[in-house]
Design an enzyme around this catalytic site. Structure first.
Site, PDB file in Angstrom:
ATOM      1  CB  CYS A  22      -1.099  -0.013   1.055  1.00 58.01           C
ATOM      2  SG  CYS A  22      -0.573  -0.468   2.671  1.00 58.01           S
TER       3      CYS A  22
ATOM      4  NE  ARG B 120      18.567  -0.029  -3.640  1.00 58.03           N
ATOM      5  CZ  ARG B 120      19.890   0.041  -3.376  1.00 58.03           C
ATOM      6  NH1 ARG B 120      20.479  -0.884  -2.638  1.00 58.03           N
ATOM      7  NH2 ARG B 120      20.601   1.037  -3.862  1.00 58.03           N
TER       8      ARG B 120
ATOM      9  CB  VAL C 154      23.163   3.474   4.385  1.00 53.84           C
ATOM     10  CG1 VAL C 154      22.270   4.414   5.163  1.00 53.84           C
ATOM     11  CG2 VAL C 154      22.794   2.029   4.638  1.00 53.84           C
TER      12      VAL C 154
ATOM     13  CB  ALA D  23      10.395   9.548   6.261  1.00 55.58           C
ATOM     14  CB  CYS D  24       7.336   9.062  10.685  1.00 53.45           C
ATOM     15  SG  CYS D  24       6.386   7.594  10.400  1.00 53.45           S
TER      16      CYS D  24
HETATM   17  N1  LIG Z   1       3.771   7.106   4.830  1.00 53.96           N
HETATM   18  C1  LIG Z   1       3.556   5.825   4.949  1.00 53.96           C
HETATM   19  O1  LIG Z   1       2.517   5.339   4.587  1.00 53.96           O
HETATM   20  C2  LIG Z   1       4.597   4.959   5.520  1.00 53.96           C
HETATM   21  C3  LIG Z   1       5.697   5.527   6.072  1.00 53.96           C
HETATM   22  N2  LIG Z   1       6.704   4.777   6.578  1.00 53.96           N
HETATM   23  C4  LIG Z   1       7.818   5.524   7.128  1.00 53.96           C
HETATM   24  O2  LIG Z   1       8.873   5.545   6.172  1.00 53.96           O
HETATM   25  C5  LIG Z   1      10.129   5.550   6.802  1.00 53.96           C
HETATM   26  C6  LIG Z   1      10.985   4.394   6.299  1.00 53.96           C
HETATM   27  O3  LIG Z   1      10.422   3.168   6.693  1.00 53.96           O
HETATM   28  P1  LIG Z   1      11.110   1.785   6.257  1.00 53.96           P
HETATM   29  O4  LIG Z   1      11.326   1.774   4.801  1.00 53.96           O
HETATM   30  O5  LIG Z   1      10.279   0.708   6.854  1.00 53.96           O
HETATM   31  O6  LIG Z   1      12.522   1.928   7.038  1.00 53.96           O
HETATM   32  P2  LIG Z   1      13.842   1.049   6.989  1.00 53.96           P
HETATM   33  O7  LIG Z   1      14.628   1.456   8.167  1.00 53.96           O
HETATM   34  O8  LIG Z   1      13.522  -0.371   6.757  1.00 53.96           O
HETATM   35  O9  LIG Z   1      14.611   1.550   5.664  1.00 53.96           O
HETATM   36  C7  LIG Z   1      15.237   2.786   5.545  1.00 53.96           C
HETATM   37  C8  LIG Z   1      15.938   2.901   4.198  1.00 53.96           C
HETATM   38  O10 LIG Z   1      16.509   4.190   4.075  1.00 53.96           O
HETATM   39  C9  LIG Z   1      17.902   4.073   3.770  1.00 53.96           C
HETATM   40  N3  LIG Z   1      18.612   5.172   4.391  1.00 53.96           N
HETATM   41  C10 LIG Z   1      18.669   5.485   5.706  1.00 53.96           C
HETATM   42  N4  LIG Z   1      19.432   6.568   5.897  1.00 53.96           N
HETATM   43  C11 LIG Z   1      19.853   6.967   4.690  1.00 53.96           C
HETATM   44  C12 LIG Z   1      20.678   8.027   4.234  1.00 53.96           C
HETATM   45  N5  LIG Z   1      21.209   8.919   5.065  1.00 53.96           N
HETATM   46  N6  LIG Z   1      20.905   8.141   2.907  1.00 53.96           N
HETATM   47  C13 LIG Z   1      20.367   7.256   2.059  1.00 53.96           C
HETATM   48  N7  LIG Z   1      19.586   6.243   2.422  1.00 53.96           N
HETATM   49  C14 LIG Z   1      19.341   6.089   3.725  1.00 53.96           C
HETATM   50  C15 LIG Z   1      18.302   2.726   4.315  1.00 53.96           C
HETATM   51  O11 LIG Z   1      19.464   2.228   3.689  1.00 53.96           O
HETATM   52  C16 LIG Z   1      17.060   1.899   4.003  1.00 53.96           C
HETATM   53  O12 LIG Z   1      17.066   1.464   2.663  1.00 53.96           O
HETATM   54  C17 LIG Z   1       9.815   5.514   8.295  1.00 53.96           C
HETATM   55  O13 LIG Z   1       9.817   6.839   8.765  1.00 53.96           O
HETATM   56  C18 LIG Z   1       8.435   4.898   8.344  1.00 53.96           C
HETATM   57  O14 LIG Z   1       7.739   5.231   9.518  1.00 53.96           O
HETATM   58  C19 LIG Z   1       6.671   3.425   6.494  1.00 53.96           C
HETATM   59  C20 LIG Z   1       5.587   2.772   5.961  1.00 53.96           C
HETATM   60  C21 LIG Z   1       4.444   3.490   5.508  1.00 53.96           C
HETATM   61  N1  LIG Z   2       2.400  -3.154   8.965  1.00 56.78           N
HETATM   62  C1  LIG Z   2       2.710  -1.873   9.090  1.00 56.78           C
HETATM   63  N2  LIG Z   2       2.436  -1.019   8.086  1.00 56.78           N
HETATM   64  C2  LIG Z   2       2.720   0.315   8.204  1.00 56.78           C
HETATM   65  O1  LIG Z   2       2.468   1.082   7.255  1.00 56.78           O
HETATM   66  C3  LIG Z   2       3.303   0.786   9.418  1.00 56.78           C
HETATM   67  C4  LIG Z   2       3.548  -0.161  10.426  1.00 56.78           C
HETATM   68  N3  LIG Z   2       3.261  -1.457  10.219  1.00 56.78           N
HETATM   69  N4  LIG Z   2       4.094   0.221  11.597  1.00 56.78           N
HETATM   70  C5  LIG Z   2       4.270   1.625  11.912  1.00 56.78           C
HETATM   71  C6  LIG Z   2       4.586   2.432  10.685  1.00 56.78           C
HETATM   72  C7  LIG Z   2       4.389   3.905  10.866  1.00 56.78           C
HETATM   73  N5  LIG Z   2       3.510   4.301   9.812  1.00 56.78           N
HETATM   74  C8  LIG Z   2       3.127   5.620   9.595  1.00 56.78           C
HETATM   75  C9  LIG Z   2       2.667   6.050   8.383  1.00 56.78           C
HETATM   76  C10 LIG Z   2       2.348   7.367   8.171  1.00 56.78           C
HETATM   77  C11 LIG Z   2       2.443   8.296   9.172  1.00 56.78           C
HETATM   78  C12 LIG Z   2       2.091   9.699   8.939  1.00 56.78           C
HETATM   79  O2  LIG Z   2       2.920  10.506   8.640  1.00 56.78           O
HETATM   80  N6  LIG Z   2       0.791  10.045   9.085  1.00 56.78           N
HETATM   81  C13 LIG Z   2       0.086  11.300   8.830  1.00 56.78           C
HETATM   82  C14 LIG Z   2       0.469  12.405   9.732  1.00 56.78           C
HETATM   83  C15 LIG Z   2      -0.035  12.255  11.145  1.00 56.78           C
HETATM   84  C16 LIG Z   2      -1.509  12.487  11.405  1.00 56.78           C
HETATM   85  O3  LIG Z   2      -2.225  13.071  10.562  1.00 56.78           O
HETATM   86  O4  LIG Z   2      -1.940  12.087  12.506  1.00 56.78           O
HETATM   87  C17 LIG Z   2       0.115  11.719   7.379  1.00 56.78           C
HETATM   88  O5  LIG Z   2       0.887  11.192   6.557  1.00 56.78           O
HETATM   89  O6  LIG Z   2      -0.697  12.585   7.015  1.00 56.78           O
HETATM   90  C18 LIG Z   2       2.860   7.883  10.405  1.00 56.78           C
HETATM   91  C19 LIG Z   2       3.204   6.549  10.606  1.00 56.78           C
HETATM   92  C20 LIG Z   2       3.092   3.205   9.132  1.00 56.78           C
HETATM   93  N7  LIG Z   2       3.612   2.100   9.625  1.00 56.78           N
END
Ligand SMILES: NC(=O)C1=CN([C@@H]2O[C@H](COP(=O)(O)OP(=O)(O)OC[C@H]3O[C@@H](n4cnc5c(N)ncnc54)[C@H](O)[C@@H]3O)[C@@H](O)[C@H]2O)C=CC1
Ligand SMILES: Nc1nc(=O)c2c([nH]1)NC[C@@H]1CN(c3ccc(C(=O)N[C@@H](CCC(=O)O)C(=O)O)cc3)C=[N+]21
Length: 320
Positions: free
Chosen positions: A150, A185, A209, A275-276
């Site tokens: 998603c 990645r 990284v 990212a968050c």
């Molecule tokens: N908006 C959304 O719907 C979602 C947001 N997230 C957020 O996205 C972020 C990343 O989550 P994940 O991918 O699960 O994290 P992760 O920790 O598994 O991966 C991070 C990636 O970023 C790279 N990275 C880290 N520092 C770096 C740098 N300085 N330069 C270049 N690359 C760098 C790492 O090598 C790795 O590939 C978190 O803040 C998470 O909460 C995650 C899932 C859903």
């Molecule tokens: N199975 C699984 N799937 C996930 O997708 C997953 C998870 N586990 N574990 C935790 C992290 C964290 N995460 C966030 C995604 C977006 C915002 C975010 O930034 N949310 C709002 C802002 C905050 C708000 O409006 O309250 C936005 O994008 O508008 C935060 C947190 C997903 N995660």
């Protein structure tokens, strides 16, 4: 003089999907005793981001007519059993597990315990394999649509909304000529996202990284799925060069003080952060034409859309 760029909020993009989702849930209720589909969320950690995300999925899904059941598992060791129980429970339509649980490879195992028929986040191996191989259906007759993870899907939908996808081009080639850079990645977001964009015709620089890679469908898009080339170890010079070549910059670095250098952004590029934490500096709009600071609202819309697709796939398989 005012800045030429604009901020686009995820809520604006999500709106375009929410009406359709709500209508579909209303239809579903008519044939299911007035009840919406049931989504079960498993929370087995104290991670504040996961807790917040759980509360937020509950609020959003209920407001759109779904039923949501948060199952808090105090002892991680019982999580697998609880997932297996939900897999076998006909009243459950969708399942998600909030990560991290163990924070290591065991989490990837748990992801695969959720049966693919209920995997709303699209993390099952079958769905990943289809994504990486550019396969869009689950069956030979092309009736059952494959599910996409998603967050990567949300970013694709944002790029469609921003008109980076050119709908004058044939479906599957609509990013032809576009260059994107993705800073992340991970297996959950960055790598599948780079593959999706490349499968749609883009040239994608994928940064982590350790190194920088290039995902493409080859010269003249002659390949039917992406291939990957190593460009070299991570260095600021290489990053700057790739970034200045990119029409789209997508960041997902999970660290509070990380800022993508504004001087690496090509004039007029589109910038998206998933990212968050805020990965772009406040001056990003001095370079960016369009800036999307967060994407979470679109991710949840895609989660619920996936849920409806799963429900439909189950019904279509029964008809056979
Ligand atoms: N908006 C959304 O719907 C979602 C947001 N997230 C957020 O996205 C972020 C990343 O989550 P994940 O991918 O699960 O994290 P992760 O920790 O598994 O991966 C991070 C990636 O970023 C790279 N990275 C880290 N520092 C770096 C740098 N300085 N330069 C270049 N690359 C760098 C790492 O090598 C790795 O590939 C978190 O803040 C998470 O909460 C995650 C899932 C859903
Ligand atoms: N199975 C699984 N799937 C996930 O997708 C997953 C998870 N586990 N574990 C935790 C992290 C964290 N995460 C966030 C995604 C977006 C915002 C975010 O930034 N949310 C709002 C802002 C905050 C708000 O409006 O309250 C936005 O994008 O508008 C935060 C947190 C997903 N995660």
């Amino acid at each position: 003089m005012s800045k030429p760029g604009r901020t686009i909020l995820a809520s604006k993009v999500a709106e375009t999907f929410n009406t359709e989702i709500i209508n579909n849930v209303e239809e579903y209720k008519k044939t299911h005793n007035g009840q919406g589909p049931l989504l079960v969320g498993f929370l087995a950690n104290n991670d504040p981001a996961a807790k917040m995300y759980a509360t937020w999925t509950q609020k959003t899904s209920e407001s759109m007519g779904f039923r949501y059941d948060l199952r808090v598992i105090e002892d991680k060791d019982f999580l697998e059993e609880a997932i297996i129980q939900a897999n076998g429970d006909d009243s459950v339509n969708g399942i998600m597990v909030y990560f991290p649980v163990f924070g290591n490879a065991q989490d990837q195992y748990l992801q695969q315990v959720v049966c693919k028929e209920k995997d709303v986040e699209g993390l099952n191996h079958v769905y990943y394999q289809n994504l990486y191989h550019n396969v869009r259906y689950l069956d030979k007759e092309n009736r059952l649509k494959s599910i996409l993870p998603c967050t990567p899907l949300a970013i694709v939908k944002i790029l469609e909304f921003l008109k980076i996808y050119n709908n004058l081009l044939p479906e599957g080639n609509r990013l032809y000529g576009k260059k994107c850079i993705v800073i992340n990645r991970s297996e959950i977001v960055g790598r599948p996202l780079a593959a999706l964009l490349a499968n749609d015709g883009a040239t994608v620089y994928s940064v982590d990284v350790n190194n920088i890679q290039k995902f493409t469908r080859g010269e003249s898009l002659k390949l039917n799925k992406h291939h990957v080339e190593d460009l070299g170890e991570y260095s600021e010079d290489l990053l700057k060069k790739c970034s200045l070549d990119s029409d789209v910059v997508i960041t997902g670095v999970p660290s509070e003080n990380y800022k993508f250098p504004t001087e690496y952004i090509k004039e007029g590029a589109v910038c998206i952060n998933f990212a968050c934490t805020k990965n772009f500096s406040d001056d990003v709009k001095e370079k960016a034409s369009l800036y999307v600071p967060m994407t979470g609202k679109v991710t949840i819309a895609m989660l619920l859309r996936n849920m409806l697709r799963l429900v439909r796939n189950v019904e279509l398989s029964k008809e056979k």
